[in-house]
Design a protein around this motif. Structure first.
Motif, PDB file in Angstrom:
ATOM      1  N   GLU A  42       0.795  -1.230   0.000  1.00  0.00           N
ATOM      2  CA  GLU A  42       0.000   0.000   0.000  1.00  0.00           C
ATOM      3  C   GLU A  42       0.827   1.280   0.000  1.00  0.00           C
ATOM      4  O   GLU A  42       0.503   2.227  -0.700  1.00  0.00           O
ATOM      5  N   ARG A  43       1.910   1.323   0.761  1.00  0.00           N
ATOM      6  CA  ARG A  43       2.740   2.536   0.765  1.00  0.00           C
ATOM      7  C   ARG A  43       4.126   2.256   1.324  1.00  0.00           C
ATOM      8  O   ARG A  43       4.332   1.316   2.092  1.00  0.00           O
ATOM      9  N   MET A  44       5.049   3.092   0.881  1.00  0.00           N
ATOM     10  CA  MET A  44       6.426   3.086   1.372  1.00  0.00           C
ATOM     11  C   MET A  44       6.867   4.532   1.491  1.00  0.00           C
ATOM     12  O   MET A  44       6.786   5.302   0.512  1.00  0.00           O
ATOM     13  N   ARG A  66       3.238   8.460  16.254  1.00  0.00           N
ATOM     14  CA  ARG A  66       1.978   8.589  15.522  1.00  0.00           C
ATOM     15  C   ARG A  66       1.653   7.331  14.726  1.00  0.00           C
ATOM     16  O   ARG A  66       0.486   6.996  14.536  1.00  0.00           O
ATOM     17  N   THR A  67       2.675   6.640  14.254  1.00  0.00           N
ATOM     18  CA  THR A  67       2.399   5.403  13.520  1.00  0.00           C
ATOM     19  C   THR A  67       1.927   4.300  14.451  1.00  0.00           C
ATOM     20  O   THR A  67       1.191   3.394  14.042  1.00  0.00           O
ATOM     21  N   LYS A  68       2.338   4.373  15.726  1.00  0.00           N
ATOM     22  CA  LYS A  68       1.933   3.348  16.687  1.00  0.00           C
ATOM     23  C   LYS A  68       0.554   3.630  17.280  1.00  0.00           C
ATOM     24  O   LYS A  68      -0.153   2.714  17.686  1.00  0.00           O
ATOM     25  N   GLU A  72      -7.312  10.491  15.963  1.00  0.00           N
ATOM     26  CA  GLU A  72      -8.663  10.408  15.420  1.00  0.00           C
ATOM     27  C   GLU A  72      -8.805  11.120  14.080  1.00  0.00           C
ATOM     28  O   GLU A  72      -9.737  10.867  13.333  1.00  0.00           O
ATOM     29  N   ARG A  73      -7.882  11.994  13.740  1.00  0.00           N
ATOM     30  CA  ARG A  73      -7.955  12.679  12.450  1.00  0.00           C
ATOM     31  C   ARG A  73      -7.385  11.828  11.316  1.00  0.00           C
ATOM     32  O   ARG A  73      -7.535  12.164  10.153  1.00  0.00           O
ATOM     33  N   GLN A  79      -1.646   6.781   7.157  1.00  0.00           N
ATOM     34  CA  GLN A  79      -3.041   6.984   6.800  1.00  0.00           C
ATOM     35  C   GLN A  79      -3.273   8.145   5.841  1.00  0.00           C
ATOM     36  O   GLN A  79      -4.330   8.193   5.211  1.00  0.00           O
ATOM     37  N   ALA A  80      -2.336   9.081   5.731  1.00  0.00           N
ATOM     38  CA  ALA A  80      -2.538  10.218   4.838  1.00  0.00           C
ATOM     39  C   ALA A  80      -2.788   9.716   3.416  1.00  0.00           C
ATOM     40  O   ALA A  80      -2.098   8.801   2.946  1.00  0.00           O
ATOM     41  N   PRO A  81      -3.759  10.289   2.702  1.00  0.00           N
ATOM     42  CA  PRO A  81      -4.149   9.734   1.398  1.00  0.00           C
ATOM     43  C   PRO A  81      -3.179  10.016   0.269  1.00  0.00           C
ATOM     44  O   PRO A  81      -3.232   9.335  -0.753  1.00  0.00           O
ATOM     45  N   THR A  82      -2.295  11.026   0.397  1.00  0.00           N
ATOM     46  CA  THR A  82      -1.352  11.345  -0.669  1.00  0.00           C
ATOM     47  C   THR A  82       0.016  11.660  -0.075  1.00  0.00           C
ATOM     48  O   THR A  82       0.130  12.042   1.101  1.00  0.00           O
ATOM     49  N   MET A  83       1.043  11.544  -0.897  1.00  0.00           N
ATOM     50  CA  MET A  83       2.386  11.927  -0.452  1.00  0.00           C
ATOM     51  C   MET A  83       2.468  13.423  -0.194  1.00  0.00           C
ATOM     52  O   MET A  83       3.249  13.871   0.659  1.00  0.00           O
TER      53      MET A  83
END
Length: 247
Positions: A42-44, A66-68, A72-73, A79-83
């Motif tokens: 899905e992402r790198m 934050r990755t762990k 709620e946002r 989770q961000a939809p774009t780079m």
């Protein structure tokens, strides 16, 4: 000081960083400056840092947290939809970290606590992207007119990249090119030093295609360094001779 390079190719992205930090000639240490996160399939996303060590470590630590524990946002690296939004979030975090009071009297961190970052990666369904983030939190994106970014001690290693870069070159040639760039920088500036960290991110792979730490005894890097030095000497001696006398 440090030296980091991020490069775009048709095949994907190639990143390299040194690991030296110093506070004067008698206080030299090794710290990792390259980090990456992934969601298989899905992402790198990769990050390289230059500047005040406390600042960059604070930014990386907060990103790890934050990755762990996604908030709620849903605005974490994973989770961000774009780079673009990933770069925006990291830029805001860098700026906030620099602007935090750095002493009991409330002095802020601009200048002395400055740092800059390179962010690279790909999210499924989109193109690989490469950004350079400034201490103010704003950033620019690489394009085929500007296909690579450098942070830290950039001037010594830049000429070879400008002369030899080709967007359709193989990953192996790109690594060789970056090794020459880093060797030139190591020879010219003691504030950049081994080990070096290498990361290759293939298009649509969403995982490291290749990663490697280059140590002092790395046979290939030492061969590149020696061969490049010999090639420069041979090329120099093959140039037309200068004459003090004009015919």
């Amino acid at each position: 000081m440090t030296y980091c390079v991020g490069m775009m190719l048709d095949r994907g992205l190639v990143l390299m960083s040194d690991t030296r930090t110093n506070s004067g000639v008698d206080n030299i240490s090794t710290f990792r400056k390259m980090f990456h996160w992934q969601v298989p399939g899905e992402r790198m996303i990769a990050l390289m840092t230059a500047g005040n060590l406390a600042t960059t470590q604070a930014v990386v630590s907060q990103l790890e947290e934050r990755t762990k524990a996604p908030d709620e946002r849903g605005n974490t690296l994973l989770q961000a939809p774009t780079m673009f939004q990933v770069a925006t979030e990291i830029g805001q975090l860098l700026r906030a970290t620099i602007e935090q009071p750095q002493s009991a009297n409330g002095a802020r961190g601009e200048g002395r606590f400055s740092a800059s970052l390179i962010v690279a990666g790909q999210i499924a369904g989109m193109e690989p992207r490469l950004f350079m983030i400034y201490p103010e939190g704003n950033f620019i994106e690489a394009s085929w007119d500007t296909p690579f970014f450098q942070i830290g001690e950039t001037k010594y290693g830049r000429p070879i990249i400008l002369r030899a870069y080709d967007r359709d070159m193989s990953f192996e040639d790109a690594v060789k090119l970056l090794m020459v760039s880093f060797d030139s920088t190591l020879k010219a500036n003691l504030s950049v030093g081994l080990p070096l960290d290498l990361l290759v991110i293939g298009r649509d792979e969403f995982a490291p295609t290749h990663q490697h730490r280059i140590q002092q005894d790395d046979a290939y890097f030492n061969a590149i360094s020696s061969s490049w030095g010999d090639a420069l000497k041979n090329t120099f001696h093959s140039l037309p001779d200068y004459s003090f006398y004009v015919d």
